[in-house]
Design an enzyme around this catalytic site. Sequence first.
Site, mmCIF file in Angstrom:
data_model
loop_
_atom_site.group_PDB
_atom_site.id
_atom_site.type_symbol
_atom_site.label_atom_id
_atom_site.label_comp_id
_atom_site.label_asym_id
_atom_site.label_seq_id
_atom_site.Cartn_x
_atom_site.Cartn_y
_atom_site.Cartn_z
ATOM 1 N N GLY A 134 15.842 31.446 10.155
ATOM 2 C CA GLY A 134 15.943 31.654 8.704
ATOM 3 C C GLY A 134 16.688 32.948 8.480
ATOM 4 N N GLY A 184 15.596 37.433 6.657
ATOM 5 C CA GLY A 184 15.732 37.113 8.080
ATOM 6 C C GLY A 184 16.907 37.824 8.728
ATOM 7 N N ASN A 235 19.615 29.236 11.998
ATOM 8 C CA ASN A 235 19.428 28.910 10.582
ATOM 9 C C ASN A 235 19.793 27.444 10.401
ATOM 10 O OD1 ASN A 235 18.928 30.215 7.810
ATOM 11 N ND2 ASN A 235 20.772 28.990 7.456
ATOM 12 N N LYS A 275 11.721 30.007 3.343
ATOM 13 C CA LYS A 275 10.953 29.846 2.113
ATOM 14 C C LYS A 275 9.521 29.458 2.434
ATOM 15 C CE LYS A 275 14.057 28.333 -1.497
ATOM 16 N NZ LYS A 275 14.403 29.673 -1.852
ATOM 17 N N ASN A 286 6.297 34.954 2.919
ATOM 18 C CA ASN A 286 5.168 35.247 2.022
ATOM 19 C C ASN A 286 4.270 34.029 1.908
ATOM 20 O OD1 ASN A 286 5.124 37.867 1.130
ATOM 21 N ND2 ASN A 286 6.657 37.504 -0.465
ATOM 22 N N SER A 343 6.526 43.665 4.093
ATOM 23 C CA SER A 343 6.804 44.241 2.780
ATOM 24 C C SER A 343 7.935 45.245 2.854
ATOM 25 C CB SER A 343 5.563 44.910 2.205
ATOM 26 O OG SER A 343 5.901 45.491 0.962
ATOM 27 N N LYS A 383 -1.391 41.169 2.857
ATOM 28 C CA LYS A 383 -0.080 41.242 2.182
ATOM 29 C C LYS A 383 -0.197 40.737 0.739
ATOM 30 C CE LYS A 383 4.254 41.587 1.198
ATOM 31 N NZ LYS A 383 5.072 40.527 0.848
ATOM 32 N N HIS A 429 -1.769 43.416 -1.249
ATOM 33 C CA HIS A 429 -0.733 44.453 -1.414
ATOM 34 C C HIS A 429 0.137 44.112 -2.623
ATOM 35 C CE1 HIS A 429 3.526 45.467 -1.022
ATOM 36 N NE2 HIS A 429 3.154 46.612 -0.489
ATOM 37 N N ASN A 430 0.582 42.858 -2.689
ATOM 38 C CA ASN A 430 1.442 42.460 -3.801
ATOM 39 C C ASN A 430 0.696 42.514 -5.135
ATOM 40 O OD1 ASN A 430 3.191 41.926 -1.709
ATOM 41 N ND2 ASN A 430 3.965 40.040 -2.598
ATOM 42 N N GLU A 490 0.650 45.957 -6.174
ATOM 43 C CA GLU A 490 2.019 46.276 -6.638
ATOM 44 C C GLU A 490 2.182 45.849 -8.117
ATOM 45 O OE1 GLU A 490 5.092 44.786 -3.890
ATOM 46 O OE2 GLU A 490 6.109 43.967 -5.651
ATOM 47 N N ARG A 538 2.515 39.851 -17.514
ATOM 48 C CA ARG A 538 3.814 39.225 -17.204
ATOM 49 C C ARG A 538 3.885 37.854 -17.870
ATOM 50 N NH1 ARG A 538 6.045 40.557 -11.119
ATOM 51 N NH2 ARG A 538 5.334 42.701 -11.023
HETATM 52 P P1 NDP Z 1 14.432 32.523 0.856
HETATM 53 O O1 NDP Z 1 12.994 32.577 0.528
HETATM 54 O O2 NDP Z 1 15.421 32.424 -0.239
HETATM 55 O O3 NDP Z 1 14.660 31.294 1.862
HETATM 56 C C1 NDP Z 1 15.938 30.946 2.327
HETATM 57 C C2 NDP Z 1 15.867 30.593 3.797
HETATM 58 O O4 NDP Z 1 14.954 29.499 4.007
HETATM 59 C C3 NDP Z 1 17.216 30.138 4.310
HETATM 60 O O5 NDP Z 1 17.374 30.597 5.626
HETATM 61 C C4 NDP Z 1 17.075 28.617 4.250
HETATM 62 O O6 NDP Z 1 17.934 27.926 5.124
HETATM 63 C C5 NDP Z 1 15.652 28.451 4.704
HETATM 64 N N1 NDP Z 1 15.087 27.170 4.356
HETATM 65 C C6 NDP Z 1 14.765 26.710 3.126
HETATM 66 N N2 NDP Z 1 14.257 25.470 3.209
HETATM 67 C C7 NDP Z 1 14.275 25.126 4.514
HETATM 68 C C8 NDP Z 1 13.868 23.975 5.245
HETATM 69 N N3 NDP Z 1 13.323 22.931 4.623
HETATM 70 N N4 NDP Z 1 14.041 23.975 6.582
HETATM 71 C C9 NDP Z 1 14.576 25.034 7.210
HETATM 72 N N5 NDP Z 1 14.964 26.158 6.586
HETATM 73 C C10 NDP Z 1 14.805 26.201 5.256
HETATM 74 O O7 NDP Z 1 14.858 33.745 1.783
HETATM 75 P P2 NDP Z 1 14.427 35.288 1.791
HETATM 76 O O8 NDP Z 1 15.230 35.881 2.873
HETATM 77 O O9 NDP Z 1 14.475 35.894 0.437
HETATM 78 O O10 NDP Z 1 12.893 35.256 2.195
HETATM 79 C C11 NDP Z 1 12.434 34.718 3.439
HETATM 80 C C12 NDP Z 1 10.925 34.774 3.446
HETATM 81 O O11 NDP Z 1 10.510 36.126 3.354
HETATM 82 C C13 NDP Z 1 10.263 34.039 2.267
HETATM 83 O O12 NDP Z 1 9.064 33.460 2.695
HETATM 84 C C14 NDP Z 1 9.978 35.154 1.288
HETATM 85 O O13 NDP Z 1 8.907 34.861 0.419
HETATM 86 C C15 NDP Z 1 9.629 36.289 2.248
HETATM 87 N N6 NDP Z 1 9.790 37.631 1.711
HETATM 88 C C16 NDP Z 1 10.836 37.913 0.905
HETATM 89 C C17 NDP Z 1 10.992 39.202 0.399
HETATM 90 C C18 NDP Z 1 12.171 39.532 -0.444
HETATM 91 O O14 NDP Z 1 12.217 40.667 -0.944
HETATM 92 N N7 NDP Z 1 13.132 38.638 -0.610
HETATM 93 C C19 NDP Z 1 10.025 40.272 0.714
HETATM 94 C C20 NDP Z 1 9.018 39.875 1.649
HETATM 95 C C21 NDP Z 1 8.905 38.597 2.095
HETATM 96 P P3 NDP Z 1 19.371 27.426 4.624
HETATM 97 O O15 NDP Z 1 20.263 28.622 4.679
HETATM 98 O O16 NDP Z 1 19.755 26.419 5.634
HETATM 99 O O17 NDP Z 1 19.209 26.865 3.257
#
Ligand code: NDP
Length: 483
Positions: A12, A17, A35, A78, A105, A131, A185, A188-189, A192, A290
């Site tokens: 991911g 990631g 990915n 996700k 998350n 976080s 976590k 924590h949120n 926040e 909110r």
């Molecule tokens: P997203 O939550 O937007 O997720 C996108 C990623 O998930 C992409 O790599 C996507 O792959 C992959 N994905 C979605 N559906 C599938 C599936 N069915 N099978 C395989 N892969 C899939 O990305 P973020 O980087 O924002 O967040 C990643 C995680 O970290 C989430 O759980 C989020 O809640 C958590 N998080 C995020 C924070 C933030 O500030 N953004 C902070 C702390 C935690 P593809 O590219 O192929 O679509």
Amino acid sequence: MAEATANIGVIGLAAMGSNLARNLAHHGNTVALYNRHYDRTEKLMAEHGSEGKFVPSKTVEEFVASLSKPRTAIIMVKAGAPTDAVINELADAMEPGDIIVDGGNSYFMDTIRREKDIRARGFHYVGCGVSGGEEGALNGPSMMPGGTEESWQTLGPILKSIAAVAEGEPCVTHIGENGAGHFVKMVHNGIEYADMQLIAESYDLMRRGLGLDPGEIADVFGQWNTTELNSYLIEITAEVLHQTDAKTGKPLVDLIVDHAGMKGTGTWTVQTALSLAIPVTGIAEAVFARGLSSQAEQREEAAKQQLTGPSGSLDIPADEREAFIEDIRHALYASKIVAYAQGFDEINAGAKEYDWKIDLAAVARIWRGGCIIRAQFLNVVSDAFESGEANVSLLFAPYFKTAIEEAQESWRRVVARAATYGIPVPAFSSSLSYYDGLRSKRLPAALIQGQRDFFGAHTYGRVDASGAFHTLWAEDGRPEIEA
Ligand code: NDP
């Protein structure tokens, strides 16, 4: 098939990631990458491939083959169904003894379920709260891993190498078994949310209540950041308020639609607290505030129908403004202490319910850096838990007891003034009500027990006798002892 050269892998590669993978590579790890859509992997390699050792793969099988044993893969996709899908794909390709880490998350009950399923298949499963957003993932997040002690032995050194550092200590600790990391976590949120709402209420009191402009309020927050309120959120508040819009030259905050979004972790914190019967009023009010902000239709209707009430101007003479701003600062600090006390109460209750041994002092310590609620204040919070002074509640630790005593008059003045002049302060006022509720020797709950017994024969206890009593309310009023 690829050679097994990577000591850790990331699945991911969206914002979180890819930054986590880069952070791992910056610290000497060889990082396997995968990915679902290969273009993200290509992009990461093209833009940052030279920053360290990466092993990109086009399939999960290749990705797993590129990992050395015990294979450790961190999932950053996700939360929800996508995480389940990736876990299954990984487990099909991995071997017993390997470690699957979910850094997304995820809801802690999902983590409990997944850990049980994955353990039954012979794998280690670690739900790890991360976080700090994108910036933290790259430069040092605060991390809250759950899972077994055995997986912590392998994972711990890697996570310690990439975590934020606060006062010389990495901001990561083994929280407890199965879902403990994601539970912490989640709270924590929730905290926040409360922190942000309290800051927003302070801003509103100064903006609408005192008529200060955003730049002036930014300076107030900048000054507050040199006090015990020193924290990341206060710091960025000053920056947000200082920002002017490039197009219009106006303060940007005045041009932002006032509907606060949310992704669900605050709601989970409150739902979980409700199921544990733990009052987290500050967090709950922050979530509801909110919600109210986003009820566009009702708010528009209210404006049209001109629901009556005071204008929101606090009517404070110019020479008393500075003193009132000081009152707001005290109200913010006291309410913040309450919100944290409530959040830690929830962690404590969760630990009891789910049989985790959570070191609250260690939790406070790993929140001192990397995460969104990082704050100087967490040093004293961790000391209070470490010494045992906060065993019953953070509010009873002498440091915080004194802080609230000193802030109290200001806190009451702010809440009373806001109510009188029509500024909503749900988090300030609910925190104060909680504090007053907690310290009340006798609460009106006695009346509620009477009502419950009246309409539902739910029985009540008596202050002068043991046992459960039911009164024949409509007859002779005689109490009867329940068997
Ligand atoms: P997203 O939550 O937007 O997720 C996108 C990623 O998930 C992409 O790599 C996507 O792959 C992959 N994905 C979605 N559906 C599938 C599936 N069915 N099978 C395989 N892969 C899939 O990305 P973020 O980087 O924002 O967040 C990643 C995680 O970290 C989430 O759980 C989020 O809640 C958590 N998080 C995020 C924070 C933030 O500030 N953004 C902070 C702390 C935690 P593809 O590219 O192929 O679509």
